[in-house]
Design an enzyme around this catalytic site. Structure first.
Site, PDB file in Angstrom:
ATOM      1  N   CYS A  57     -28.278 -92.457 154.037  1.00  0.00           N
ATOM      2  CA  CYS A  57     -28.502 -91.066 154.416  1.00  0.00           C
ATOM      3  C   CYS A  57     -29.346 -90.339 153.369  1.00  0.00           C
ATOM      4  CB  CYS A  57     -27.163 -90.349 154.582  1.00  0.00           C
ATOM      5  SG  CYS A  57     -26.225 -90.897 156.023  1.00  0.00           S
ATOM      6  N   HIS A 105     -26.857 -84.835 154.593  1.00  0.00           N
ATOM      7  CA  HIS A 105     -25.545 -84.258 154.307  1.00  0.00           C
ATOM      8  C   HIS A 105     -25.473 -83.735 152.883  1.00  0.00           C
ATOM      9  CE1 HIS A 105     -24.350 -87.796 151.939  1.00  0.00           C
ATOM     10  NE2 HIS A 105     -24.659 -88.593 152.966  1.00  0.00           N
TER      11      HIS A 105
END
Length: 209
Positions: A185, A166
């Protein structure tokens, strides 16, 4: 949502001997193996000369996009989990899971600008969790039952979920440039996530090593 077709799911399952025999034999009594590390020894090899795939390198803190063996783009520095990258992660430990994954969803309305989800935990991670006692035999069988029924792995087991690539959204670019700050992430800048979204799609292979 990227759904695994029956042929690919069976290929994944058959590659893990415990899937077929788990109900009969139970977890292996041998010392736990690092199945993911073994798989990573060949994961950097493209599947074919025209394959677009992503390589996330923990040591270099870079994300590279390849077509076959040809480099298309390289982004860095990137940010990973605050606790680093490991072949085995559990829910809440802030570790980025290493392994070989596929992008299975895009969220263009994410607080992180764009979120590209990957199919963690994979069958290899589930097998390792069983061997290490993180999954019980029932957890292991439930994992595959869920995967068969839904075409993607469960996100609420002891291994956690919601792992992906992201952007920053409104996060501080200075912190991003200096520290690993995510909960597991892979983070890149907003400009980089926009560019990455132009190069990859659902089904793109992602190698994190």
């Amino acid at each position: 949502m990227f759904l695994v077709n029956r042929r690919r799911f069976l290929a994944m399952a058959l590659s893990l001997p415990a899937v077929a025999s788990a109900a009969v034999t139970g977890p292996s009594q041998a010392a736990p193996s690092d199945l993911v590390a073994t798989m990573l020894t060949r994961a950097h090899l493209p599947r074919h000369s025209n394959e677009v795939w992503v390589l996330v390198d923990d040591q270099e803190a870079t994300l590279s996009v390849f077509r076959g063996n040809d480099l298309l783009e390289r982004f860095g520095p990137i940010s990973l989990g605050r606790a680093g990258a490991k072949t085995q992660r559990v829910r809440g430990d802030n570790v980025t899971p290493m392994g070989e994954f596929r992008i299975n969803r895009f969220n263009y309305e994410s607080q992180w600008r764009t979120f590209m989800g990957i199919d963690f935990p994979t069958p290899a991670h589930a097998r390792m969790a069983l061997e290490k006692g993180i999954y019980s035999q029932t957890d292991y069988e439930d994992y595959f039952d869920y995967y068969r029924r839904n075409g993607h792995p469960p996100q609420n087991t002891a291994l956690g979920g919601a792992i992906g690539i992201h952007g920053l959204g409104s996060a501080d670019p200075d912190i991003h440039g200096r520290y690993h700050w995510t909960q597991g992430c892979v983070a890149v800048t907003n400009e980089q996530i926009d560019r990455l979204a132009e190069l990859v799609g659902v089904g793109t292979r992602v190698v994190i090593r």
